[in-house]
Design a protein around this motif. Structure first.
Motif, PDB file in Angstrom:
ATOM      1  N   LYS A   2      71.536 110.756 -73.418  1.00  0.00           N
ATOM      2  CA  LYS A   2      72.038 109.943 -74.524  1.00  0.00           C
ATOM      3  C   LYS A   2      71.075 110.040 -75.705  1.00  0.00           C
ATOM      4  CE  LYS A   2      74.480 106.528 -71.721  1.00  0.00           C
ATOM      5  NZ  LYS A   2      74.608 105.088 -71.384  1.00  0.00           N
ATOM      6  N   VAL A   3      71.638 110.240 -76.891  1.00  0.00           N
ATOM      7  CA  VAL A   3      70.844 110.323 -78.109  1.00  0.00           C
ATOM      8  C   VAL A   3      71.482 109.396 -79.146  1.00  0.00           C
ATOM      9  CG1 VAL A   3      70.027 111.813 -79.965  1.00  0.00           C
ATOM     10  CG2 VAL A   3      70.195 112.709 -77.646  1.00  0.00           C
ATOM     11  N   ARG A   4      70.668 108.590 -79.818  1.00  0.00           N
ATOM     12  CA  ARG A   4      71.195 107.696 -80.854  1.00  0.00           C
ATOM     13  C   ARG A   4      70.582 108.099 -82.188  1.00  0.00           C
ATOM     14  NH1 ARG A   4      74.159 103.276 -80.366  1.00  0.00           N
ATOM     15  NH2 ARG A   4      73.798 103.165 -78.105  1.00  0.00           N
ATOM     16  N   ILE A   5      71.460 108.322 -83.198  1.00  0.00           N
ATOM     17  CA  ILE A   5      71.003 108.740 -84.521  1.00  0.00           C
ATOM     18  C   ILE A   5      71.417 107.708 -85.560  1.00  0.00           C
ATOM     19  CG2 ILE A   5      71.006 111.186 -83.896  1.00  0.00           C
ATOM     20  CD1 ILE A   5      73.669 111.507 -85.266  1.00  0.00           C
ATOM     21  N   GLY A   6      70.941 107.911 -86.795  1.00  0.00           N
ATOM     22  CA  GLY A   6      71.144 106.924 -87.857  1.00  0.00           C
ATOM     23  C   GLY A   6      72.601 106.667 -88.191  1.00  0.00           C
ATOM     24  N   THR A   7      72.852 105.490 -88.744  1.00  0.00           N
ATOM     25  CA  THR A   7      74.209 105.031 -89.042  1.00  0.00           C
ATOM     26  C   THR A   7      74.950 105.954 -89.999  1.00  0.00           C
ATOM     27  OG1 THR A   7      73.460 102.755 -88.752  1.00  0.00           O
ATOM     28  CG2 THR A   7      75.559 103.080 -89.897  1.00  0.00           C
ATOM     29  N   GLY A   8      74.272 106.567 -90.939  1.00  0.00           N
ATOM     30  CA  GLY A   8      74.950 107.372 -91.955  1.00  0.00           C
ATOM     31  C   GLY A   8      75.316 108.774 -91.509  1.00  0.00           C
ATOM     32  N   ILE A  17      73.508 118.411 -83.614  1.00  0.00           N
ATOM     33  CA  ILE A  17      72.416 117.890 -82.792  1.00  0.00           C
ATOM     34  C   ILE A  17      72.772 118.010 -81.309  1.00  0.00           C
ATOM     35  CG2 ILE A  17      71.164 115.777 -82.158  1.00  0.00           C
ATOM     36  CD1 ILE A  17      71.462 114.949 -85.154  1.00  0.00           C
ATOM     37  N   ALA A  18      74.018 117.622 -80.964  1.00  0.00           N
ATOM     38  CA  ALA A  18      74.451 117.659 -79.565  1.00  0.00           C
ATOM     39  C   ALA A  18      74.434 119.080 -79.018  1.00  0.00           C
ATOM     40  CB  ALA A  18      75.845 117.049 -79.428  1.00  0.00           C
ATOM     41  N   SER A  19      74.913 120.040 -79.834  1.00  0.00           N
ATOM     42  CA  SER A  19      74.975 121.440 -79.402  1.00  0.00           C
ATOM     43  C   SER A  19      73.581 121.996 -79.121  1.00  0.00           C
ATOM     44  CB  SER A  19      75.667 122.276 -80.478  1.00  0.00           C
ATOM     45  OG  SER A  19      75.604 123.640 -80.170  1.00  0.00           O
ATOM     46  N   ALA A  20      72.657 121.741 -80.046  1.00  0.00           N
ATOM     47  CA  ALA A  20      71.297 122.255 -79.892  1.00  0.00           C
ATOM     48  C   ALA A  20      70.617 121.662 -78.659  1.00  0.00           C
ATOM     49  CB  ALA A  20      70.482 121.955 -81.144  1.00  0.00           C
ATOM     50  N   HIS A  24      69.386 123.303 -74.895  1.00  0.00           N
ATOM     51  CA  HIS A  24      67.961 123.209 -74.538  1.00  0.00           C
ATOM     52  C   HIS A  24      67.766 122.523 -73.179  1.00  0.00           C
ATOM     53  CE1 HIS A  24      63.670 122.816 -75.006  1.00  0.00           C
ATOM     54  NE2 HIS A  24      63.763 121.506 -74.803  1.00  0.00           N
ATOM     55  N   VAL A  25      68.491 121.399 -72.950  1.00  0.00           N
ATOM     56  CA  VAL A  25      68.256 120.631 -71.724  1.00  0.00           C
ATOM     57  C   VAL A  25      69.167 121.062 -70.586  1.00  0.00           C
ATOM     58  CG1 VAL A  25      67.451 118.630 -73.024  1.00  0.00           C
ATOM     59  CG2 VAL A  25      69.863 118.777 -72.377  1.00  0.00           C
ATOM     60  N   GLY A  26      70.238 121.816 -70.925  1.00  0.00           N
ATOM     61  CA  GLY A  26      71.131 122.323 -69.881  1.00  0.00           C
ATOM     62  C   GLY A  26      71.985 121.258 -69.225  1.00  0.00           C
ATOM     63  N   SER A  27      72.269 120.164 -69.908  1.00  0.00           N
ATOM     64  CA  SER A  27      73.133 119.120 -69.356  1.00  0.00           C
ATOM     65  C   SER A  27      73.969 118.501 -70.467  1.00  0.00           C
ATOM     66  CB  SER A  27      72.296 118.037 -68.669  1.00  0.00           C
ATOM     67  OG  SER A  27      71.472 117.384 -69.633  1.00  0.00           O
ATOM     68  N   GLU A  28      74.860 117.621 -70.106  1.00  0.00           N
ATOM     69  CA  GLU A  28      75.727 116.985 -71.101  1.00  0.00           C
ATOM     70  C   GLU A  28      74.915 116.074 -72.019  1.00  0.00           C
ATOM     71  OE1 GLU A  28      79.901 115.422 -70.180  1.00  0.00           O
ATOM     72  OE2 GLU A  28      78.732 113.569 -70.339  1.00  0.00           O
ATOM     73  N   VAL A  29      75.265 116.122 -73.316  1.00  0.00           N
ATOM     74  CA  VAL A  29      74.587 115.295 -74.308  1.00  0.00           C
ATOM     75  C   VAL A  29      75.610 114.416 -75.007  1.00  0.00           C
ATOM     76  CG1 VAL A  29      73.247 115.283 -76.441  1.00  0.00           C
ATOM     77  CG2 VAL A  29      72.755 116.991 -74.676  1.00  0.00           C
ATOM     78  N   ASN A  30      75.345 113.097 -75.054  1.00  0.00           N
ATOM     79  CA  ASN A  30      76.191 112.142 -75.770  1.00  0.00           C
ATOM     80  C   ASN A  30      75.420 111.633 -76.980  1.00  0.00           C
ATOM     81  OD1 ASN A  30      78.571 111.840 -73.942  1.00  0.00           O
ATOM     82  ND2 ASN A  30      76.946 111.290 -72.493  1.00  0.00           N
ATOM     83  N   VAL A  31      76.000 111.815 -78.167  1.00  0.00           N
ATOM     84  CA  VAL A  31      75.337 111.394 -79.397  1.00  0.00           C
ATOM     85  C   VAL A  31      76.020 110.137 -79.927  1.00  0.00           C
ATOM     86  CG1 VAL A  31      74.714 112.021 -81.750  1.00  0.00           C
ATOM     87  CG2 VAL A  31      74.656 113.755 -79.935  1.00  0.00           C
ATOM     88  N   TYR A  32      75.253 109.035 -80.042  1.00  0.00           N
ATOM     89  CA  TYR A  32      75.733 107.764 -80.564  1.00  0.00           C
ATOM     90  C   TYR A  32      75.241 107.605 -82.002  1.00  0.00           C
ATOM     91  CZ  TYR A  32      76.612 106.566 -75.659  1.00  0.00           C
ATOM     92  OH  TYR A  32      77.053 106.552 -74.371  1.00  0.00           O
ATOM     93  N   ASP A  35      74.828 101.595 -84.028  1.00  0.00           N
ATOM     94  CA  ASP A  35      74.915 100.687 -82.878  1.00  0.00           C
ATOM     95  C   ASP A  35      76.191 100.886 -82.074  1.00  0.00           C
ATOM     96  OD1 ASP A  35      72.504  99.499 -83.610  1.00  0.00           O
ATOM     97  OD2 ASP A  35      73.522  98.118 -85.011  1.00  0.00           O
ATOM     98  N   ALA A  36      76.901 101.980 -82.287  1.00  0.00           N
ATOM     99  CA  ALA A  36      78.191 102.209 -81.627  1.00  0.00           C
ATOM    100  C   ALA A  36      78.057 102.190 -80.104  1.00  0.00           C
ATOM    101  CB  ALA A  36      78.782 103.549 -82.064  1.00  0.00           C
ATOM    102  N   ASP A  37      79.081 101.606 -79.434  1.00  0.00           N
ATOM    103  CA  ASP A  37      79.093 101.560 -77.973  1.00  0.00           C
ATOM    104  C   ASP A  37      79.603 102.860 -77.360  1.00  0.00           C
ATOM    105  OD1 ASP A  37      78.170  98.939 -77.937  1.00  0.00           O
ATOM    106  OD2 ASP A  37      80.205  98.129 -78.128  1.00  0.00           O
ATOM    107  N   GLU A  38      80.395 103.613 -78.125  1.00  0.00           N
ATOM    108  CA  GLU A  38      80.960 104.865 -77.632  1.00  0.00           C
ATOM    109  C   GLU A  38      80.335 106.044 -78.360  1.00  0.00           C
ATOM    110  OE1 GLU A  38      83.103 105.153 -75.147  1.00  0.00           O
ATOM    111  OE2 GLU A  38      83.143 102.971 -74.874  1.00  0.00           O
ATOM    112  N   PRO A  39      80.097 107.161 -77.650  1.00  0.00           N
ATOM    113  CA  PRO A  39      79.516 108.326 -78.324  1.00  0.00           C
ATOM    114  C   PRO A  39      80.481 108.924 -79.340  1.00  0.00           C
ATOM    115  CG  PRO A  39      80.214 108.902 -76.096  1.00  0.00           C
ATOM    116  CD  PRO A  39      80.371 107.422 -76.224  1.00  0.00           C
ATOM    117  N   LEU A  40      79.953 109.345 -80.470  1.00  0.00           N
ATOM    118  CA  LEU A  40      80.782 110.024 -81.464  1.00  0.00           C
ATOM    119  C   LEU A  40      81.069 111.450 -81.022  1.00  0.00           C
ATOM    120  CD1 LEU A  40      82.122 110.029 -84.273  1.00  0.00           C
ATOM    121  CD2 LEU A  40      79.933 110.788 -85.230  1.00  0.00           C
TER     122      LEU A  40
END
Length: 568
Positions: A2-8, A17-20, A24-32, A35-40
């Motif tokens: 899970k990764v959380r980035i700025g509101t804008g 960001i998610a693709s990169a 690199h980590v070889g697993s699923e990445v969720n970018v929030y 304060d969103a509860d669901e990944p964008l």
């Protein structure tokens, strides 16, 4: 990860960001974002493509592909030509129509009877698993080009395995039927065996109420083949193509001397209008698929689940017009669908058995995106009186809704069960009993609305106060009584009124008695005495039902501890 980035941040930035990170980590990445509860954005690293080398399929594999191609070609070409003449699809083209090019996940028993002397491709029956409208389903489909889709030992075994696996998986079953029945010349291999064709109906019975079973007929299904459609929860027939009967026209003529065509004996219209065995009639193969695609949206994806909700939609017509749709006089006809369209989500009304027992409407619909089953009297048909066919239709629909966790909405406007010698011969008491039993025994949330008249035992069948609905609400047009004012005054006061010689005086007294009686049965009195829960302005009926179905969505209701009831 899970990764959380700025509101804008934009979706494009989040994707980069998610693709990169995924690579690199070889697993699923969720970018929030913020304060969103669901990944964008959700991103998975697809990994490296397989390493290429010089190895290729061998002749052994190529030979297998040829064998598969021959099996999937089906029976002789001349039989395929006959399908085209009848406007029917070859079975594998039918599967393409239903599931698309990649929808079939796998097929079982493809090589059945491969080593047989006459090489019967797949023994005339295809079974497997597929994705249909986003759902996993089991399927069976007869190949009419192979011995007219008839059944023998290997095909029977495939059918039974499919049913038994459906019991284990809990996924719905689609029966795409086009079978002439069992192969009489091979009956010793499947007819009376413990694991023979008779086990079909045992398995149908075990599956009943656990998973939805939907059957579409594409040809004449005779004798044993005709039982699968009637054991299924929902049966769709195709105009001028489908038929089902306990015996063929030729056999009927031999036994009874009656000369009758297949369509008159057991065609789509006959079963839609007279036997009630056809829930829906399709124009052609494409329309049949469309009907099932709509139908399945009201049913659970899997055993023990509730039907999925959809995005809410406003009604097709404004709820503000409900009161004006309902006539002041309890005896004036109107179409109940005019009320329903002002309550349910637009384009969600899906009626079953519309041409059978028309005095009662049985339909699926959605209210604020939630699937519901509607049982509604239809004053436009014989004043909405409950006839035997209508009672039986309602009972079966209620039972299916209860099995598949579909909440029930009753819309009551009936003078009660029909009386007379003919309905007694047609078993009005027996079939009315079934409707009352189904209403009594259902455990899903029930909401009952007294739209206008609720006379006699009609209020019992329509989930009245004694039948444990979660709510029973009235509209200001509602009345609940043993009978209507005219019949009541005639029954109680006929002699006294006839004794009044002056016609004007007699008419005035009769009107006074009617008004007094109407006060007794008026919905306001019923609300005052807490017989019903509330009277609501008709324009708020939809909102009222939305709130009540939402509040009782997770209701738990148990029946008395017993093996099962005896009323069927």
């Amino acid at each position: 990860m899970k990764v959380r980035i700025g509101t804008g941040a934009t979706e494009e930035e989040a994707s980069a960001i998610a693709s990169a990170l995924a690579q690199h980590v070889g697993s699923e990445v969720n970018v929030y974002v913020g304060d969103a509860d669901e990944p964008l954005v959700t991103w998975s690293d697809p990994g490296e493509p397989p390493e290429e080398d010089d190895l290729e399929p061998t002749e052994r594999e190529k030979e297998l592909w040829k064998e598969i191609e021959a099996i999937e070609a089906g029976g002789p070409e001349k039989y395929k030509e006959r399908l085209a003449e009848k406007g029917k699809l070859f079975v594998r083209d039918r599967l393409d129509l239903w599931f698309g090019d990649d929808g079939v996940k796998f097929e079982d028993g493809r090589f059945a009877e491969f080593d047989a002397e006459d090489k019967l491709p797949a023994d005339g029956l295809l079974t497997g698993a597929a994705e249909f409208e986003g759902r996993d389903v089991h399927f069976m489909a007869n190949d009419f080009t192979v011995k007219a889709g008839s059944m023998a030992a290997k095909g029977v075994e495939k059918f039974l395995r499919m049913q038994q696996r459906a019991l284990q998986s809990g996924n719905p079953v689609l029966y795409l039927m086009d079978s002439s029945g069992g192969r009489i010349d091979q009956q010793t291999g499947f007819f009376a065996n413990r694991e023979g064709i008779g086990k079909y109906y045992y398995n149908h019975s075990m599956l009943s109420g656990r998973v939805p079973q939907i059957c579409v007929l594409y040809g004449p299904c005779i004798a044993g083949a005709a039982y699968t459609p009637v054991f299924a929860d929902f049966t769709i027939m195709v105009e001028e193509m489908s038929a089902m009967a306990i015996a063929s026209p030729r056999m009927v003529q031999m036994v009874t001397g009656e000369d009758i065509s297949m369509q008159d004996l057991g065609g789509a219209q006959m079963h839609a209008e007279h036997s009630g065995s056809a829930d829906l009639v399709a124009r052609d193969e494409e329309h049949a698929r469309e009907l099932v695609a709509d139908l399945i949206t009201y049913l659970p994806n899997k055993a023990h689940e509730k039907p999925p909700r959809s995005e809410p939609k406003a009604p097709k017509k404004s709820p503000k017009g409900i009161d004006e749709v309902i006539p002041q006089s309890p005896n004036r006809a109107y179409n109940m669908t005019d009320v329903i369209e002002r309550v349910v989500d637009a384009d969600s009304y899906f009626e079953l058995r519309p041409d059978y027992g028309g005095e009662i409407i049985t339909a699926f619909a959605r209210i604020d995106g939630r699937p519901v089953g509607i049982i509604a009297n239809q004053p436009a048909q014989r004043s909405g009186a409950i006839f035997p066919d209508a009672a039986e239709k309602a009972a079966e629909f209620i039972w299916k809704c209860d099995a598949f966790e579909v909440p029930l909405l009753y819309l009551c406007d009936t003078p009660g069960f029909m009386a007379g010698s003919q309905v007694e011969k047609d078993a009005i008491l027996e079939k009315g009993k079934k409707m009352i039993y189904a209403t009594s025994s259902s455990t899903v949330p029930k909401q009952s609305v007294v739209v206008r008249k609720a006379y006699g035992a009609g209020i019992y069948a329509m989930s009245g106060p004694a039948y444990d609905p979660q709510s029973i609400i009235g509209l200001p047009s509602g009345e609940i009584g043993i009978m209507g004012p005219e019949a009541a005054i005639n029954a109680v006061y006929a002699n006294k009124l006839n004794a009044i010689e002056d016609e004007e005086e007699r008419a005035q007294r009769e009107q006074e008695l009617r008004e007094e009686y109407r006060e007794d049965i008026d919905v306001h009195r019923m609300a005052s005495e807490m017989v019903i829960d509330d009277i609501v302005p008709p324009s708020t009926l939809r909102e009222e039902l939305v709130n009540r179905f939402e509040f009782y969505a997770d209701l738990e209701k148990d029946l008395p501890d017993k093996k099962h009831g005896t009323i069927l």
